[in-house]
Scaffold this motif. Structure first.
Motif, PDB file in Angstrom:
ATOM      1  N   ALA A   1      75.370   4.823  15.888  1.00 31.36           N
ATOM      2  CA  ALA A   1      74.457   4.132  14.974  1.00 31.36           C
ATOM      3  C   ALA A   1      73.120   3.866  15.654  1.00 31.36           C
ATOM      4  O   ALA A   1      72.065   4.021  15.040  1.00 31.36           O
ATOM      5  CB  ALA A   1      75.080   2.835  14.490  1.00 31.36           C
ATOM      6  N   GLU A   2      73.165   3.484  16.911  1.00 25.66           N
ATOM      7  CA  GLU A   2      71.914   3.218  17.627  1.00 25.66           C
ATOM      8  C   GLU A   2      71.102   4.504  17.792  1.00 25.66           C
ATOM      9  O   GLU A   2      69.880   4.498  17.657  1.00 25.66           O
ATOM     10  CB  GLU A   2      72.196   2.589  18.981  1.00 25.66           C
ATOM     11  CG  GLU A   2      70.958   2.039  19.634  1.00 25.66           C
ATOM     12  CD  GLU A   2      71.262   1.228  20.880  1.00 25.66           C
ATOM     13  OE1 GLU A   2      70.358   1.136  21.728  1.00 25.66           O
ATOM     14  OE2 GLU A   2      72.365   0.692  21.013  1.00 25.66           O
ATOM     15  N   GLY A   3      71.773   5.608  18.050  1.00 28.11           N
ATOM     16  CA  GLY A   3      71.076   6.892  18.165  1.00 28.11           C
ATOM     17  C   GLY A   3      70.435   7.301  16.845  1.00 28.11           C
ATOM     18  O   GLY A   3      69.300   7.772  16.820  1.00 28.11           O
TER      19      GLY A   3
ATOM     20  N   VAL B   1      61.493   6.981  14.644  1.00 27.55           N
ATOM     21  CA  VAL B   1      60.465   7.784  15.307  1.00 27.55           C
ATOM     22  C   VAL B   1      59.305   8.036  14.346  1.00 27.55           C
ATOM     23  O   VAL B   1      59.505   8.289  13.165  1.00 27.55           O
ATOM     24  CB  VAL B   1      61.056   9.125  15.799  1.00 27.55           C
ATOM     25  CG1 VAL B   1      59.966  10.064  16.267  1.00 27.55           C
ATOM     26  CG2 VAL B   1      62.049   8.878  16.907  1.00 27.55           C
ATOM     27  N   GLY B   2      58.108   7.954  14.851  1.00 23.54           N
ATOM     28  CA  GLY B   2      56.934   8.264  14.046  1.00 23.54           C
ATOM     29  C   GLY B   2      56.358   7.057  13.336  1.00 23.54           C
ATOM     30  O   GLY B   2      56.753   5.923  13.570  1.00 23.54           O
ATOM     31  N   ASP B   3      55.440   7.351  12.437  1.00 26.94           N
ATOM     32  CA  ASP B   3      54.709   6.303  11.734  1.00 26.94           C
ATOM     33  C   ASP B   3      55.222   6.073  10.317  1.00 26.94           C
ATOM     34  O   ASP B   3      54.518   5.492   9.498  1.00 26.94           O
ATOM     35  CB  ASP B   3      53.220   6.667  11.661  1.00 26.94           C
ATOM     36  CG  ASP B   3      52.586   6.692  13.035  1.00 26.94           C
ATOM     37  OD1 ASP B   3      53.059   5.957  13.918  1.00 26.94           O
ATOM     38  OD2 ASP B   3      51.612   7.456  13.218  1.00 26.94           O
ATOM     39  N   ALA B   4      56.416   6.510  10.013  1.00 27.85           N
ATOM     40  CA  ALA B   4      56.954   6.384   8.663  1.00 27.85           C
ATOM     41  C   ALA B   4      57.146   4.917   8.285  1.00 27.85           C
ATOM     42  O   ALA B   4      57.494   4.086   9.118  1.00 27.85           O
ATOM     43  CB  ALA B   4      58.281   7.115   8.556  1.00 27.85           C
ATOM     44  N   ASP B   5      56.934   4.641   7.009  1.00 26.03           N
ATOM     45  CA  ASP B   5      57.189   3.288   6.530  1.00 26.03           C
ATOM     46  C   ASP B   5      58.684   3.115   6.263  1.00 26.03           C
ATOM     47  O   ASP B   5      59.460   4.069   6.381  1.00 26.03           O
ATOM     48  CB  ASP B   5      56.352   2.968   5.293  1.00 26.03           C
ATOM     49  CG  ASP B   5      56.694   3.858   4.106  1.00 26.03           C
ATOM     50  OD1 ASP B   5      57.638   4.659   4.167  1.00 26.03           O
ATOM     51  OD2 ASP B   5      55.985   3.733   3.088  1.00 26.03           O
ATOM     52  N   GLN B   6      59.080   1.919   5.901  1.00 28.87           N
ATOM     53  CA  GLN B   6      60.499   1.615   5.720  1.00 28.87           C
ATOM     54  C   GLN B   6      61.123   2.489   4.631  1.00 28.87           C
ATOM     55  O   GLN B   6      62.240   2.974   4.792  1.00 28.87           O
ATOM     56  CB  GLN B   6      60.667   0.128   5.379  1.00 28.87           C
ATOM     57  CG  GLN B   6      62.073  -0.367   5.545  1.00 28.87           C
ATOM     58  CD  GLN B   6      62.523  -0.379   6.982  1.00 28.87           C
ATOM     59  OE1 GLN B   6      61.740  -0.399   7.921  1.00 28.87           O
ATOM     60  NE2 GLN B   6      63.807  -0.353   7.194  1.00 28.87           N
ATOM     61  N   ALA B   7      60.426   2.710   3.527  1.00 30.12           N
ATOM     62  CA  ALA B   7      60.969   3.531   2.441  1.00 30.12           C
ATOM     63  C   ALA B   7      61.234   4.952   2.911  1.00 30.12           C
ATOM     64  O   ALA B   7      62.260   5.551   2.573  1.00 30.12           O
ATOM     65  CB  ALA B   7      60.013   3.525   1.251  1.00 30.12           C
TER      66      ALA B   7
ATOM     67  N   ILE C   1      64.497  -1.490  18.812  1.00 31.09           N
ATOM     68  CA  ILE C   1      64.883  -1.181  17.448  1.00 31.09           C
ATOM     69  C   ILE C   1      65.450  -2.443  16.805  1.00 31.09           C
ATOM     70  O   ILE C   1      66.257  -3.149  17.402  1.00 31.09           O
ATOM     71  CB  ILE C   1      65.930  -0.053  17.432  1.00 31.09           C
ATOM     72  CG1 ILE C   1      65.351   1.208  18.064  1.00 31.09           C
ATOM     73  CG2 ILE C   1      66.403   0.233  16.027  1.00 31.09           C
ATOM     74  CD1 ILE C   1      66.352   2.298  18.275  1.00 31.09           C
ATOM     75  N   ASP C   2      65.026  -2.698  15.584  1.00 31.02           N
ATOM     76  CA  ASP C   2      65.515  -3.836  14.819  1.00 31.02           C
ATOM     77  C   ASP C   2      67.033  -3.727  14.666  1.00 31.02           C
ATOM     78  O   ASP C   2      67.555  -2.673  14.293  1.00 31.02           O
ATOM     79  CB  ASP C   2      64.829  -3.843  13.455  1.00 31.02           C
ATOM     80  CG  ASP C   2      65.111  -5.090  12.647  1.00 31.02           C
ATOM     81  OD1 ASP C   2      66.218  -5.653  12.761  1.00 31.02           O
ATOM     82  OD2 ASP C   2      64.221  -5.501  11.891  1.00 31.02           O
ATOM     83  N   GLU C   3      67.741  -4.797  14.927  1.00 26.03           N
ATOM     84  CA  GLU C   3      69.201  -4.824  14.810  1.00 26.03           C
ATOM     85  C   GLU C   3      69.643  -4.482  13.389  1.00 26.03           C
ATOM     86  O   GLU C   3      70.690  -3.865  13.193  1.00 26.03           O
ATOM     87  CB  GLU C   3      69.726  -6.198  15.225  1.00 26.03           C
ATOM     88  CG  GLU C   3      71.212  -6.284  15.363  1.00 26.03           C
ATOM     89  CD  GLU C   3      71.777  -5.499  16.532  1.00 26.03           C
ATOM     90  OE1 GLU C   3      72.939  -5.070  16.452  1.00 26.03           O
ATOM     91  OE2 GLU C   3      71.055  -5.309  17.530  1.00 26.03           O
ATOM     92  N   ARG C   4      68.829  -4.866  12.394  1.00 24.23           N
ATOM     93  CA  ARG C   4      69.188  -4.546  11.011  1.00 24.23           C
ATOM     94  C   ARG C   4      69.179  -3.038  10.777  1.00 24.23           C
ATOM     95  O   ARG C   4      69.988  -2.529   9.997  1.00 24.23           O
ATOM     96  CB  ARG C   4      68.244  -5.246  10.032  1.00 24.23           C
ATOM     97  CG  ARG C   4      68.506  -6.747   9.975  1.00 24.23           C
ATOM     98  CD  ARG C   4      67.492  -7.416   9.121  1.00 24.23           C
ATOM     99  NE  ARG C   4      66.273  -7.550   9.931  1.00 24.23           N
ATOM    100  CZ  ARG C   4      65.245  -8.297   9.596  1.00 24.23           C
ATOM    101  NH1 ARG C   4      65.257  -8.955   8.452  1.00 24.23           N
ATOM    102  NH2 ARG C   4      64.196  -8.385  10.372  1.00 24.23           N
ATOM    103  N   LEU C   5      68.288  -2.324  11.443  1.00 19.71           N
ATOM    104  CA  LEU C   5      68.251  -0.868  11.307  1.00 19.71           C
ATOM    105  C   LEU C   5      69.515  -0.246  11.894  1.00 19.71           C
ATOM    106  O   LEU C   5      70.099   0.667  11.307  1.00 19.71           O
ATOM    107  CB  LEU C   5      67.004  -0.301  11.982  1.00 19.71           C
ATOM    108  CG  LEU C   5      66.797   1.200  11.861  1.00 19.71           C
ATOM    109  CD1 LEU C   5      66.725   1.639  10.400  1.00 19.71           C
ATOM    110  CD2 LEU C   5      65.534   1.619  12.596  1.00 19.71           C
ATOM    111  N   ILE C   6      69.956  -0.752  13.018  1.00 19.85           N
ATOM    112  CA  ILE C   6      71.203  -0.256  13.622  1.00 19.85           C
ATOM    113  C   ILE C   6      72.377  -0.536  12.692  1.00 19.85           C
ATOM    114  O   ILE C   6      73.219   0.333  12.456  1.00 19.85           O
ATOM    115  CB  ILE C   6      71.427  -0.885  15.011  1.00 19.85           C
ATOM    116  CG1 ILE C   6      70.327  -0.449  15.973  1.00 19.85           C
ATOM    117  CG2 ILE C   6      72.811  -0.510  15.554  1.00 19.85           C
ATOM    118  CD1 ILE C   6      70.325  -1.188  17.295  1.00 19.85           C
ATOM    119  N   ASN C   7      72.433  -1.735  12.125  1.00 24.48           N
ATOM    120  CA  ASN C   7      73.518  -2.079  11.200  1.00 24.48           C
ATOM    121  C   ASN C   7      73.486  -1.207   9.950  1.00 24.48           C
ATOM    122  O   ASN C   7      74.534  -0.787   9.449  1.00 24.48           O
ATOM    123  CB  ASN C   7      73.447  -3.556  10.819  1.00 24.48           C
ATOM    124  CG  ASN C   7      73.751  -4.455  11.989  1.00 24.48           C
ATOM    125  OD1 ASN C   7      74.392  -4.061  12.951  1.00 24.48           O
ATOM    126  ND2 ASN C   7      73.272  -5.683  11.923  1.00 24.48           N
TER     127      ASN C   7
END
Length: 75
Positions: free
Chosen positions: A2-4, A11-17, A54-60
């Protein structure tokens, strides 16, 4: 794993969506449907991704994709 995946998504400048879209494409070979977009967007509401990691929520979120039945049954 999940972390990977979270590192790849962030990576990059992408927004959350765009990150959400990319994660669904990567894991399920499809974009998220409207309900999925709404749920994930609500989950990340007001999320701040720290510059130092990396935000923990992104890993989750990535873990939830990897643990889903859709991922386990993907061809």
């Amino acid at each position: 794993r999940a972390e990977g995946l979270a590192r790849r998504v962030s990576v990059g400048d992408a927004d959350q969506a765009a990150r959400i879209e990319w994660a669904f494409q990567y894991c399920f070979n499809r974009p998220p449907d409207e309900v999925e977009k709404e749920l994930v967007t609500e989950y990340f509401k007001n999320a701040v991704i720290p510059a130092s990691g990396i935000d923990e929520r992104l890993i989750n979120f990535c873990q939830s994709l990897l643990a889903s039945a859709d991922f386990r049954l993907a061809d």
